[in-house]
Scaffold this motif. Structure first.
Motif, PDB file in Angstrom:
ATOM      1  N   GLU A 162       0.911  -1.410   0.095  1.00  0.00           N
ATOM      2  CA  GLU A 162      -0.142   0.117   0.085  1.00  0.00           C
ATOM      3  C   GLU A 162       0.784   1.310   0.063  1.00  0.00           C
ATOM      4  N   ALA A 163       0.490   2.346  -0.834  1.00  0.00           N
ATOM      5  CA  ALA A 163       1.064   3.575  -0.713  1.00  0.00           C
ATOM      6  C   ALA A 163      -0.272   4.463  -1.005  1.00  0.00           C
ATOM      7  N   ASN A 164      -1.069   4.716   0.125  1.00  0.00           N
ATOM      8  CA  ASN A 164      -2.229   5.408  -0.131  1.00  0.00           C
ATOM      9  C   ASN A 164      -2.451   6.604  -0.354  1.00  0.00           C
ATOM     10  N   HIS A 165      -1.580   7.653   0.485  1.00  0.00           N
ATOM     11  CA  HIS A 165      -1.690   8.887   0.348  1.00  0.00           C
ATOM     12  C   HIS A 165      -0.534   9.834   0.432  1.00  0.00           C
ATOM     13  N   ASP A 166      -0.495  10.942   0.166  1.00  0.00           N
ATOM     14  CA  ASP A 166       0.264  11.782   0.308  1.00  0.00           C
ATOM     15  C   ASP A 166      -0.169  12.814   1.611  1.00  0.00           C
ATOM     16  N   PRO A 167       0.833  12.825   2.555  1.00  0.00           N
ATOM     17  CA  PRO A 167       0.166  13.625   3.886  1.00  0.00           C
ATOM     18  C   PRO A 167      -0.199  15.123   3.595  1.00  0.00           C
ATOM     19  N   GLN A 168       0.595  15.643   2.780  1.00  0.00           N
ATOM     20  CA  GLN A 168       0.154  17.018   2.457  1.00  0.00           C
ATOM     21  C   GLN A 168      -1.198  17.220   1.681  1.00  0.00           C
ATOM     22  N   MET A 169      -1.218  16.159   0.625  1.00  0.00           N
ATOM     23  CA  MET A 169      -2.972  16.388  -0.305  1.00  0.00           C
ATOM     24  C   MET A 169      -3.792  15.828   0.739  1.00  0.00           C
ATOM     25  N   LEU A 170      -3.422  14.900   1.882  1.00  0.00           N
ATOM     26  CA  LEU A 170      -4.648  14.500   2.827  1.00  0.00           C
ATOM     27  C   LEU A 170      -5.082  15.691   3.544  1.00  0.00           C
ATOM     28  N   ALA A 171      -3.873  16.359   4.117  1.00  0.00           N
ATOM     29  CA  ALA A 171      -4.211  17.683   5.043  1.00  0.00           C
ATOM     30  C   ALA A 171      -5.113  18.509   4.408  1.00  0.00           C
ATOM     31  N   GLN A 172      -4.753  18.668   3.096  1.00  0.00           N
ATOM     32  CA  GLN A 172      -5.426  20.066   2.245  1.00  0.00           C
ATOM     33  C   GLN A 172      -6.697  19.438   1.646  1.00  0.00           C
ATOM     34  N   GLY A 173      -6.941  18.318   1.616  1.00  0.00           N
ATOM     35  CA  GLY A 173      -8.053  17.613   0.926  1.00  0.00           C
ATOM     36  C   GLY A 173      -9.395  17.951   1.382  1.00  0.00           C
ATOM     37  N   PRO A 174     -10.459  17.210   0.882  1.00  0.00           N
ATOM     38  CA  PRO A 174     -11.929  17.409   1.205  1.00  0.00           C
ATOM     39  C   PRO A 174     -12.445  16.460   2.420  1.00  0.00           C
ATOM     40  N   TYR A 175     -11.634  15.678   3.040  1.00  0.00           N
ATOM     41  CA  TYR A 175     -12.199  14.917   3.878  1.00  0.00           C
ATOM     42  C   TYR A 175     -12.455  15.527   5.276  1.00  0.00           C
ATOM     43  N   HIS A 189      -3.984   3.964   7.217  1.00  0.00           N
ATOM     44  CA  HIS A 189      -3.167   3.679   5.811  1.00  0.00           C
ATOM     45  C   HIS A 189      -1.924   4.221   5.611  1.00  0.00           C
ATOM     46  N   LEU A 190      -1.102   3.405   4.863  1.00  0.00           N
ATOM     47  CA  LEU A 190       0.519   3.819   4.803  1.00  0.00           C
ATOM     48  C   LEU A 190       0.438   5.105   3.752  1.00  0.00           C
ATOM     49  N   SER A 191       1.314   6.035   4.011  1.00  0.00           N
ATOM     50  CA  SER A 191       1.581   7.073   3.157  1.00  0.00           C
ATOM     51  C   SER A 191       2.579   6.886   2.217  1.00  0.00           C
ATOM     52  N   ASN A 192       2.869   7.554   0.986  1.00  0.00           N
ATOM     53  CA  ASN A 192       3.976   7.233   0.287  1.00  0.00           C
ATOM     54  C   ASN A 192       5.111   7.144   0.801  1.00  0.00           C
ATOM     55  N   GLN A 193       5.461   7.828   1.892  1.00  0.00           N
ATOM     56  CA  GLN A 193       6.696   8.131   2.636  1.00  0.00           C
ATOM     57  C   GLN A 193       6.922   6.713   3.322  1.00  0.00           C
ATOM     58  N   GLN A 194       5.527   6.283   3.982  1.00  0.00           N
ATOM     59  CA  GLN A 194       6.164   5.182   4.945  1.00  0.00           C
ATOM     60  C   GLN A 194       6.132   3.885   4.130  1.00  0.00           C
TER      61      GLN A 194
END
Length: 277
Positions: A162-175, A189-194
């Motif tokens: 899994e490489a689910n999300h980019d932390p910056q996109m998640l923080a700035q996203g619509p959720y 979920h695991l981030s790209n960096q994890q």
């Protein structure tokens, strides 16, 4: 006999992975209707009637929603942890096999090791499959790479990661904030960096196939995932980005020492149509 594996789809609209060796074929998770599962399996040249069993990682609907109906129609045994069984009512089944204490077990020539992972589910497990010198790890739907996880998945010949999300996109996203905390938390979920950090620690040179999965449509992009994983992907013999709509086609895992090195097999295939959380 070599292990083969393929995907019916990877993402929040439904998940399912086929693992085959010799006369046995297993379906790991089923998040699709019976009709859709049959259609997707037919694309891969197989029918649910050919399955030996269904294995379940955890109770979320995109992984378990189709398990009960498919198992009843084709009278398939279902392997799952006691916590997953208690977490979701899947109705009467002809055969339930409980994975007790995450102890290894075998189906035909396939040796299966369930691995406990930190995820927001009752008793989630991911799996390592081994047969005659080759190994495949399926590692998605977890928020942290623990030492226990690293010990089990750090030496696989092929890996779905899994490489689910980019932390910056998640923080700035619509959720909403609560969902952002869940996805980015220790049980999410695991981030790209994890994912990249895990591969850097254990090395990806041995990987015949690296399949990057569960890439969020809203909180990630193919470009960001590729950038984060570029070093590890370049060392693997083959890298594929899994697809929600079509999954990925059959890949074969050779016994260790019989496949070309990553440098000799330099091509990297990237496939992404649509992936979601």
């Amino acid at each position: 006999m070599a292990i083969r594996f393929a995907s019916l789809g990877s993402g929040s609209k439904g998940n399912g992975t086929l693992v085959a060796c010799g006369d046995h074929c297993l379906l790991v998770d089923c998040g699709f209707t019976i009709k859709e599962t049959e259609r997707r399996m037919a694309r891969l040249g197989i029918s649910p009637a050919d399955l030996s069993a269904i294995l379940v990682t955890h109770e979320h609907s995109d992984h378990m929603g189709g398990v009960g109906p498919l198992a009843r129609k084709y009278r398939l045994p279902v392997y799952l942890t006691p916590g997953t069984l208690r977490a979701r009512d899947i109705g009467s089944l002809s055969a339930i096999q409980l994975i007790e204490g995450h102890q290894p077990f075998a189906i035909g020539d396939i040796q299966i090791t369930p691995v406990a992972v930190p995820h927001d589910a009752r008793e989630a497990a991911q799996f390592v499959f081994r047969s005659r010198g080759s190994s495949l790890g399926l590692l998605t739907d977890l928020g942290t790479i623990t030492p226990h996880v690293e010990a089990h998945f750090g030496d696989c010949d092929a890996l779905v990661l899994e490489a689910n999300h980019d932390p910056q996109m998640l923080a700035q996203g619509p959720y909403p904030p609560s969902l952002k905390r869940r996805v980015g938390g220790a049980y999410g979920h695991l981030s790209n960096q994890q994912a990249a950090g895990f591969l850097q620690r254990v090395g990806s040179e041995r990987l015949q196939h690296l399949v990057v999965a569960h890439i969020s449509e809203k909180n990630n992009s193919l470009e960001l995932a590729r950038a984060a994983l570029s070093e590890a992907a370049a060392k693997a013999a083959n890298c594929i980005y899994a697809c929600q709509q079509e999954g990925f086609d059959w890949l074969q895992v050779e016994a260790r020492g019989t496949h070309p090195s990553a440098s000799a097999a330099a091509s990297i295939e990237n496939t992404l149509l649509e992936t979601l959380d």
